[in-house]
Design a protein around this motif. Structure first.
Motif, PDB file in Angstrom:
ATOM      1  N   GLU A   1       0.847  -1.190   0.000  1.00 14.56           N
ATOM      2  CA  GLU A   1       0.000   0.000   0.000  1.00 14.56           C
ATOM      3  C   GLU A   1       0.883   1.241   0.000  1.00 14.56           C
ATOM      4  O   GLU A   1       2.031   1.181   0.430  1.00 14.56           O
ATOM      5  CB  GLU A   1      -0.907   0.014   1.228  1.00 14.56           C
ATOM      6  N   GLU A   2       0.336   2.331  -0.476  1.00 11.71           N
ATOM      7  CA  GLU A   2       1.104   3.580  -0.416  1.00 11.71           C
ATOM      8  C   GLU A   2       1.215   3.993   1.040  1.00 11.71           C
ATOM      9  O   GLU A   2       0.215   4.145   1.733  1.00 11.71           O
ATOM     10  CB  GLU A   2       0.423   4.681  -1.215  1.00 11.71           C
ATOM     11  N   HIS A   3       2.436   4.122   1.488  1.00 11.06           N
ATOM     12  CA  HIS A   3       2.658   4.491   2.888  1.00 11.06           C
ATOM     13  C   HIS A   3       3.960   5.281   2.964  1.00 11.06           C
ATOM     14  O   HIS A   3       5.018   4.745   3.275  1.00 11.06           O
ATOM     15  CB  HIS A   3       2.727   3.232   3.758  1.00 11.06           C
ATOM     16  N   LEU A   4       3.872   6.536   2.645  1.00 12.20           N
ATOM     17  CA  LEU A   4       5.036   7.413   2.618  1.00 12.20           C
ATOM     18  C   LEU A   4       5.135   8.129   3.961  1.00 12.20           C
ATOM     19  O   LEU A   4       4.221   8.843   4.348  1.00 12.20           O
ATOM     20  CB  LEU A   4       4.858   8.427   1.482  1.00 12.20           C
ATOM     21  N   THR A   5       6.244   7.892   4.678  1.00  7.78           N
ATOM     22  CA  THR A   5       6.427   8.518   5.990  1.00  7.78           C
ATOM     23  C   THR A   5       7.693   9.357   6.000  1.00  7.78           C
ATOM     24  O   THR A   5       8.431   9.417   5.021  1.00  7.78           O
ATOM     25  CB  THR A   5       6.519   7.461   7.111  1.00  7.78           C
ATOM     26  N   GLU A   6       7.966   9.949   7.156  1.00 14.46           N
ATOM     27  CA  GLU A   6       9.158  10.790   7.311  1.00 14.46           C
ATOM     28  C   GLU A   6      10.439  10.004   7.097  1.00 14.46           C
ATOM     29  O   GLU A   6      11.474  10.566   6.760  1.00 14.46           O
ATOM     30  CB  GLU A   6       9.156  11.454   8.689  1.00 14.46           C
ATOM     31  N   LYS A   7      10.360   8.690   7.269  1.00 14.86           N
ATOM     32  CA  LYS A   7      11.554   7.855   7.084  1.00 14.86           C
ATOM     33  C   LYS A   7      12.130   8.006   5.671  1.00 14.86           C
ATOM     34  O   LYS A   7      13.341   8.002   5.483  1.00 14.86           O
ATOM     35  CB  LYS A   7      11.220   6.391   7.357  1.00 14.86           C
ATOM     36  N   SER A   8      11.241   8.129   4.692  1.00 12.67           N
ATOM     37  CA  SER A   8      11.701   8.263   3.307  1.00 12.67           C
ATOM     38  C   SER A   8      12.318   9.617   3.028  1.00 12.67           C
ATOM     39  O   SER A   8      13.057   9.770   2.055  1.00 12.67           O
ATOM     40  CB  SER A   8      10.534   8.027   2.339  1.00 12.67           C
ATOM     41  N   PHE A   9      12.036  10.615   3.860  1.00  9.97           N
ATOM     42  CA  PHE A   9      12.575  11.952   3.639  1.00  9.97           C
ATOM     43  C   PHE A   9      13.945  12.152   4.282  1.00  9.97           C
ATOM     44  O   PHE A   9      14.701  13.022   3.867  1.00  9.97           O
ATOM     45  CB  PHE A   9      11.619  13.021   4.173  1.00  9.97           C
ATOM     46  N   LYS A  10      14.267  11.371   5.295  1.00 11.52           N
ATOM     47  CA  LYS A  10      15.525  11.570   6.019  1.00 11.52           C
ATOM     48  C   LYS A  10      16.764  11.524   5.125  1.00 11.52           C
ATOM     49  O   LYS A  10      17.646  12.369   5.258  1.00 11.52           O
ATOM     50  CB  LYS A  10      15.641  10.586   7.184  1.00 11.52           C
ATOM     51  N   PRO A  11      16.881  10.559   4.208  1.00 13.70           N
ATOM     52  CA  PRO A  11      18.077  10.590   3.348  1.00 13.70           C
ATOM     53  C   PRO A  11      18.146  11.862   2.528  1.00 13.70           C
ATOM     54  O   PRO A  11      19.225  12.437   2.349  1.00 13.70           O
ATOM     55  CB  PRO A  11      17.915   9.371   2.441  1.00 13.70           C
ATOM     56  N   PHE A  12      17.003  12.299   2.027  1.00  8.50           N
ATOM     57  CA  PHE A  12      16.988  13.489   1.179  1.00  8.50           C
ATOM     58  C   PHE A  12      17.373  14.733   1.965  1.00  8.50           C
ATOM     59  O   PHE A  12      18.158  15.559   1.501  1.00  8.50           O
ATOM     60  CB  PHE A  12      15.610  13.677   0.546  1.00  8.50           C
ATOM     61  N   ILE A  13      16.845  14.874   3.147  1.00  8.83           N
ATOM     62  CA  ILE A  13      17.154  16.030   3.983  1.00  8.83           C
ATOM     63  C   ILE A  13      18.643  16.059   4.327  1.00  8.83           C
ATOM     64  O   ILE A  13      19.260  17.109   4.396  1.00  8.83           O
ATOM     65  CB  ILE A  13      16.295  16.020   5.262  1.00  8.83           C
ATOM     66  N   ASN A  14      19.224  14.870   4.485  1.00  9.52           N
ATOM     67  CA  ASN A  14      20.614  14.763   4.924  1.00  9.52           C
ATOM     68  C   ASN A  14      21.611  14.516   3.802  1.00  9.52           C
ATOM     69  O   ASN A  14      22.732  14.067   4.053  1.00  9.52           O
ATOM     70  CB  ASN A  14      20.721  13.647   5.967  1.00  9.52           C
ATOM     71  N   LEU A  15      21.228  14.814   2.570  1.00 16.28           N
ATOM     72  CA  LEU A  15      22.119  14.667   1.415  1.00 16.28           C
ATOM     73  C   LEU A  15      22.690  13.257   1.314  1.00 16.28           C
ATOM     74  O   LEU A  15      23.893  13.056   1.130  1.00 16.28           O
ATOM     75  CB  LEU A  15      23.253  15.701   1.471  1.00 16.28           C
ATOM     76  N   HIS A  16      21.803  12.280   1.423  1.00 13.04           N
ATOM     77  CA  HIS A  16      22.197  10.882   1.376  1.00 13.04           C
ATOM     78  C   HIS A  16      21.631  10.200   0.152  1.00 13.04           C
ATOM     79  O   HIS A  16      20.528  10.511  -0.303  1.00 13.04           O
ATOM     80  CB  HIS A  16      21.661  10.149   2.606  1.00 13.04           C
ATOM     81  N   LEU A  17      22.377   9.234  -0.351  1.00  9.67           N
ATOM     82  CA  LEU A  17      21.830   8.283  -1.296  1.00  9.67           C
ATOM     83  C   LEU A  17      20.806   7.439  -0.537  1.00  9.67           C
ATOM     84  O   LEU A  17      20.909   7.316   0.683  1.00  9.67           O
ATOM     85  CB  LEU A  17      22.944   7.390  -1.844  1.00  9.67           C
ATOM     86  N   GLY A  18      19.849   6.855  -1.231  1.00  8.79           N
ATOM     87  CA  GLY A  18      18.838   6.076  -0.530  1.00  8.79           C
ATOM     88  C   GLY A  18      18.448   4.803  -1.252  1.00  8.79           C
ATOM     89  O   GLY A  18      18.246   4.792  -2.462  1.00  8.79           O
ATOM     90  N   ILE A  19      18.359   3.736  -0.468  1.00  7.69           N
ATOM     91  CA  ILE A  19      17.814   2.454  -0.913  1.00  7.69           C
ATOM     92  C   ILE A  19      16.619   2.201  -0.003  1.00  7.69           C
ATOM     93  O   ILE A  19      16.730   2.349   1.218  1.00  7.69           O
ATOM     94  CB  ILE A  19      18.858   1.328  -0.787  1.00  7.69           C
ATOM     95  N   PHE A  20      15.484   1.806  -0.587  1.00 11.00           N
ATOM     96  CA  PHE A  20      14.242   1.774   0.181  1.00 11.00           C
ATOM     97  C   PHE A  20      13.639   0.375   0.249  1.00 11.00           C
ATOM     98  O   PHE A  20      13.272  -0.204  -0.764  1.00 11.00           O
ATOM     99  CB  PHE A  20      13.232   2.735  -0.449  1.00 11.00           C
ATOM    100  N   LEU A  21      13.544  -0.153   1.478  1.00 12.29           N
ATOM    101  CA  LEU A  21      12.767  -1.365   1.740  1.00 12.29           C
ATOM    102  C   LEU A  21      11.346  -0.882   1.999  1.00 12.29           C
ATOM    103  O   LEU A  21      10.992  -0.500   3.119  1.00 12.29           O
ATOM    104  CB  LEU A  21      13.318  -2.105   2.954  1.00 12.29           C
ATOM    105  N   ALA A  22      10.578  -0.871   0.952  1.00  6.12           N
ATOM    106  CA  ALA A  22       9.277  -0.213   0.996  1.00  6.12           C
ATOM    107  C   ALA A  22       8.316  -0.946   0.063  1.00  6.12           C
ATOM    108  O   ALA A  22       8.720  -1.852  -0.660  1.00  6.12           O
ATOM    109  CB  ALA A  22       9.435   1.249   0.577  1.00  6.12           C
ATOM    110  N   PRO A  23       7.055  -0.538   0.064  1.00  4.46           N
ATOM    111  CA  PRO A  23       6.086  -1.207  -0.803  1.00  4.46           C
ATOM    112  C   PRO A  23       6.416  -1.073  -2.285  1.00  4.46           C
ATOM    113  O   PRO A  23       7.191  -0.208  -2.702  1.00  4.46           O
ATOM    114  CB  PRO A  23       4.771  -0.472  -0.499  1.00  4.46           C
ATOM    115  N   TYR A  24       5.803  -1.936  -3.047  1.00  3.60           N
ATOM    116  CA  TYR A  24       5.862  -1.921  -4.505  1.00  3.60           C
ATOM    117  C   TYR A  24       5.560  -0.509  -5.012  1.00  3.60           C
ATOM    118  O   TYR A  24       4.636   0.135  -4.551  1.00  3.60           O
ATOM    119  CB  TYR A  24       4.831  -2.939  -5.004  1.00  3.60           C
TER     120      TYR A  24
END
Length: 142
Positions: A26-49
């Motif tokens: 299901e779509e479930h976008l939380t603050e966790k997905s924003f943390k890499p972006f805020i902190n100038l990080h690359l991101g790999i996401f264990l998240a829904p399809y």
């Protein structure tokens, strides 16, 4: 007062984000997905399809030009997890990550800007027009 530890981000290049939802797709976008972006990080996401697709719909850029992000297109949670683990193994080299990090500098800065402006966007303002309604709703469901 926060779960944000700046030193962790300052001493690393990439975040592996475990979103709240993974198996139910299901779509479930939380603050966790924003943390890499805020902190100038690359991101790999264990998240829904299609999680990366949703992030791109919100204006973020992902890292498909740097590595294989086809895991986002895998419906099966088990197979998606296997693909993410394979990707992590491929990237598990400090020199390689360092090189990718500097190649992604423009994307990282762009994503940080999008993240900082995210709450100002029209798509989110409906939740904050009347904060009392928003808070009352969440109190009532608990």
């Amino acid at each position: 007062k926060t779960t944000h530890f700046k030193q962790s981000y300052d001493n690393s290049y990439c975040s592996i984000v475990t979103e709240t939802s993974f198996e139910n797709n299901e779509e479930h976008l939380t603050e966790k997905s924003f943390k890499p972006f805020i902190n100038l990080h690359l991101g790999i996401f264990l998240a829904p399809y299609k999680h990366l697709e949703r992030l791109r719909e919100y204006g973020f850029k992902t890292f498909g030009d740097l590595w294989d992000e086809s895991y986002d297109d895998i419906v099966s949670p088990k197979d998606r997890m296997d693909a993410v683990v394979t990707l992590i193994k491929e990237l598990n080299d400090r020199d390689k990550l360092n090189k990718l990090y500097y190649q992604a500098k423009d994307i990282l800065e762009y994503n940080q800007n999008v993240a900082f402006n995210f709450w100002k966007r029209e798509s989110c303002t409906k939740y904050f027009i009347n904060p009392h309604i928003f808070i009352s709703y969440y109190i009532s469901i608990f």
